[in-house]
Design an enzyme around this catalytic site. Structure first.
Site, short mmCIF file in Angstrom:
data_model
loop_
_atom_site.label_atom_id
_atom_site.label_comp_id
_atom_site.label_asym_id
_atom_site.label_seq_id
_atom_site.Cartn_x
_atom_site.Cartn_y
_atom_site.Cartn_z
N ASP A 20 0.86 -1.17 0.00
CA ASP A 20 0.00 0.00 0.00
C ASP A 20 0.91 1.23 0.00
OD1 ASP A 20 -2.17 1.70 -0.01
OD2 ASP A 20 -3.25 0.63 1.55
C1 NOJ Z 1 -4.15 3.76 -0.02
C2 NOJ Z 1 -5.28 2.79 0.16
O1 NOJ Z 1 -5.21 2.16 1.42
C3 NOJ Z 1 -5.34 1.73 -0.91
O2 NOJ Z 1 -6.52 0.99 -0.76
C4 NOJ Z 1 -5.28 2.35 -2.28
O3 NOJ Z 1 -5.39 1.36 -3.26
C5 NOJ Z 1 -3.99 3.11 -2.39
N1 NOJ Z 1 -3.95 4.16 -1.39
C6 NOJ Z 1 -3.79 3.70 -3.78
O4 NOJ Z 1 -4.67 4.74 -3.98
#
Ligand code: NOJ
Length: 758
Positions: free
Chosen positions: A306
């Site tokens: 993430d």
């Molecule tokens: C953070 C989020 O937790 C995740 O779900 C997402 O895919 C990413 N950012 C990318 O935007």
């Protein structure tokens, strides 16, 4: 212009060139026979892909390899704290192999051109994006879709999202989110399928099937990314990014299965979660990313972190600095670094210092390049850049119709006193509330390229379908304590036969970084409902929100309550369909609604305890100031008609592990109109080597019944459905007695007892 395959783009040896050219053909043939599930590495037809990737890797410098392991956001959008400025130069230099938050044919083509024309090895970029519930045509939020209990519709929704996304230059979606959550304070519950493991697993599979369609490499499919691995949905106190602390038994039994289900359905990639689990942050957990994910579940795609999750290993306190964090992550099993640039900045040093090996880097790069190959990007890096498809498909009539259908199916009728619903089309309606004439909130959070101007508001939907009068008054804002518009709302109510009041949350209140300590309606909305109810007019409360709410007073004062979540582009039409009875609501809650925040976490599949609840005995498991029961139980939802269930019967009272047990019930539509009932099968294991939940969902069936019609609904159960983690942590069943409940929710239904023989 059509980009044609040109092997010289990969300045590799003549021998390899022949291989590569031949592989171009193999790749094309491979597409025709790509199976729905992703075979493990090394099995046909992907051994050809592996040879291609190996020959390419033989040409790559370590920096270029690490570039493939690097994912950056462009400057269009950010879902985290930093934006990296020099991503174009990174692409040119081969320091970045994948991008997110860049979409549309024009923009992805522009960036792809830099990669395939200006970088040394011309390796195409991979474009990812959070296509969570639609790309341009926005469908209901995933929690709402889960309330439809309609797997076909859920799969179709993901299919359409993928079709649109792939037509807009995208290859990869950061979905499905399959995190089980029992805590509505956690704002991300809107993005998942709710609290139940069995249902969450089925939804996860359906969404992966939908995104990946008939196989990666088709121009209407995108690679799925199952997230957030693992147990992200159980942070302490529901606080975003928080610590997860649970027994391994609970982890394996309740939280892990949906990830495994998504992977077995073919999900091409996995995203690590931000949280720590049992003391180790998921992004640095060899146990989670290698032992469980690769060795137990058999995942063979690539793992992306993430957003800046590697860097965060330092704040977690498991790495001294970012270099060490990168080493930990790679060794744990991470293949791609989202936005943190840790691999990019430090991994080569780590390799030279002997902290990680080239073989480890190669393993990650190979996995990533294999996906690019499967997507057909080496054949044609502009494969998903097709302006005509983009123009034709985005927000087309067919997609809007599917979004409307999904939205109607996602609505849950929670209360309907005096049969106030459905409304007569001739009724004089006072439509009140901050969400009555609103579009911006209805597409909810994570709405990708969705434009709220394309959205149908409730006011527009009602006006389009009404043959009477719709008087509109806002009443109050979503937040704040201004009651000045109450008087106007009351005046509107007095002129009407019925009041429809649209209240709820702002979209920003759910989603990432949106935990709440209160589960009430924000601002003065509850007071608005109370004021309207005091007029004596029937009040239909339409809730628009991303999580279960604890609103007992609102429910008590309302004549009817309709849970509409955030329904997306077609929200207003779908709601009008339900309010006027064009569509008889059939949704059921995928998450328990508590009476108060104090009951949280609250979920239907709790344990009995040694002192089960007894209203008349103080010394039982209970609260002094609240019943244990929720405001609305998991699986609950009403219809405009009524359904009657017979007592369930079984094909045999005792059965052996090799037998299939049939459980049947007759369901009758005892009212009108025709309606769909979601019939639910739960099980209770009466005595086990460890304590078992009072109920566990094991199956559902949707039945559509005409007035007066009855139908037998039969579920098949086998010994596999009775398995759990036993005292010694082996997974299996235990002989003994089970109660099987069939009913309309987790709190209803009659039971029948059966016995599993050894
Ligand atoms: C953070 C989020 O937790 C995740 O779900 C997402 O895919 C990413 N950012 C990318 O935007």
């Amino acid at each position: 212009m059509h980009w044609s395959f040109n092997p010289t783009h990969w300045s590799i040896s003549t021998r390899s060139l022949q291989v590569v050219a031949a592989l171009g053909l193999v790749a094309t043939l491979g597409l025709l026979i790509t199976p729905k599930t992703f075979p493990l590495e090394g099995t046909p037809p992907f051994d050809a892909a592996e040879r291609f990737v190996d020959s390419l890797m033989a040409q790559m410098t370590v920096e270029e390899k690490i570039g493939q392991m690097t994912l950056f956001t462009t400057d269009w959008e950010a879902t985290g704290p930093t934006i990296r400025a020099g991503y174009r130069e990174d692409i040119r230099q081969g320091r970045c192999g994948a991008l997110f938050n860049s979409h549309t044919v024009a923009f992805t083509r522009e960036l792809q051109r830099i990669a395939v024309e200006e970088s040394r090895l011309k390796i195409p970029l991979l474009f990812g994006y959070d296509v969570i519930h639609g790309y341009k045509t926005i469908f209901p939020i995933p929690l709402a879709e889960a309330a439809s209990w309609d797997l076909e519709a859920i799969e179709r929704s993901a299919r359409i999202a993928a079709t649109e996304a792939a037509a807009a230059g995208l290859h990869w979606t950061f979905a499905p989110m399959v995190d089980i959550s029992r805590d509505p304070r956690w704002g991300r519950v809107m993005e998942g399928a709710g609290e139940d493991t069995w249902w969450g697993s089925r939804v996860a599979e359906a969404r992966v099937r939908g995104f990946q369609g008939n196989g990666l490499g088709q121009t209407d499919a995108v690679a799925a990314c199952v997230k957030h691995y693992a147990a992200y949905g159980a942070p302490i106190a529901g606080r975003e990014y928080g610590t997860v602390d649970m027994s391994e038994r609970s982890f394996r039994e309740y939280y892990l299965p949906p990830y495994a289900a998504a992977i077995r359905a073919g999900a091409a990639t996995v995203m690590t979660s931000f949280n720590d689990y049992d003391g180790v942050p998921a992004t640095g957990s060899h146990y989670l990313l290698t032992n469980v994910l690769r060795q137990e579940i058999g995942f063979s795609g690539f793992v992306v972190t993430d957003y800046t999750a590697i860097n965060e290993l330092v704040a977690h306190g498991v790495a001294q600095n970012e270099q060490e964090a990168g080493e930990l992550a790679l060794q744990a099993g991470v293949d791609m670094d989202m936005q943190g640039a840790v691999f990019q900045r430090f991994l080569k040093n780590s390799m030279e210092a002997g902290k990680v090996s080239l073989a480890q880097i190669d393993t990650a790069v190979r996995r990533i390049l294999l996906l690019k190959y499967r997507l057909g990007l080496f054949e044609n890096p502009y494969k998903y850049c097709h302006p005509e498809r983009e123009k034709q498909l985005l927000l087309c009539a067919e997609h809007r119709a599917a979004a409307r259908d999904m939205a109607r199916k996602s609505i849950v009728l929670l209360k309907n006193e005096k049969k106030v619903l459905p409304l007569s089309r001739k009724a004089r309606i006072a439509l009140i509330g901050p969400l009555a004439d609103n579009k911006s909130e209805l597409i909810g959070s994570w709405s990708a390229a969705g434009n709220s101007n394309d959205c149908v508001s409730l006011l527009e939907g009602l006006r389009a379908a009404s043959q009477g009068v719709v008087i509109h008054a806002r009443g109050c804002a979503l937040e704040g304590d201004d009651r000045r518009d109450f008087a106007q709302a009351v005046a509107a109510a007095k002129k009407a036969d019925v009041v429809v009041v649209a209240v709820g949350e702002a979209a920003y209140m759910s989603g990432e970084a949106a935990s709440r300590t209160e589960l009430s309606l924000p601002g003065v909305q509850e007071a608005l409902v109370e004021t309207l109810a005091a007029t004596g007019k029937p009040v239909v409360v339409v809730l628009m929100n991303g999580r279960p709410l604890a609103i007992p007073k609102v429910v008590e004062r309302a004549t009817a309550v309709v849970e509409a979540w955030w329904l997306g582009t077609e929200a207003g039409h779908a709601l009008a369909d339900v309010l006027f009875g064009e569509y008889n609501p059939s949704g059921k809650l995928p998450m328990t609604f508590p009476r108060s925040v104090g009951q949280v976490p609250i979920f239907y599949n709790e344990k009995n305890t040694g002192r089960p609840y007894d209203a008349n005995s103080k010394w039982t498991s209970k609260y002094l100031d609240s019943p244990n029961s929720p405001l609305f139980p998991f699986g609950f939802g009403l219809s405009y008609t009524t359904f009657e269930y017979s007592a369930p019967t079984v094909s045999r009272r005792t059965f052996r592990p090799s037998d299939t047990l049939l459980v049947s019930v007759r369901v009758r539509n005892t009212g009108s109109p025709a309606g769909t009932e979601v019939v639910q099968l739960y099980l209770r294991d009466l005595v086990g080597s460890v304590t078992r939940p009072v109920r566990e969902l094991k199956g559902i069936q949707r039945v559509h019944l005409q007035p007066g019609e009855s139908r037998a609904v039969t579920f098949a159960l086998t010994e596999a459905d009775l398995r759990f983690y036993r005292r010694d942590m082996t997974f299996g069943s235990e002989p003994g007695e089970f109660d099987l409940f069939v009913g309309s929710s987790s709190a209803h239904g009659q039971s029948v007892r059966v016995e599993l023989l050894p």
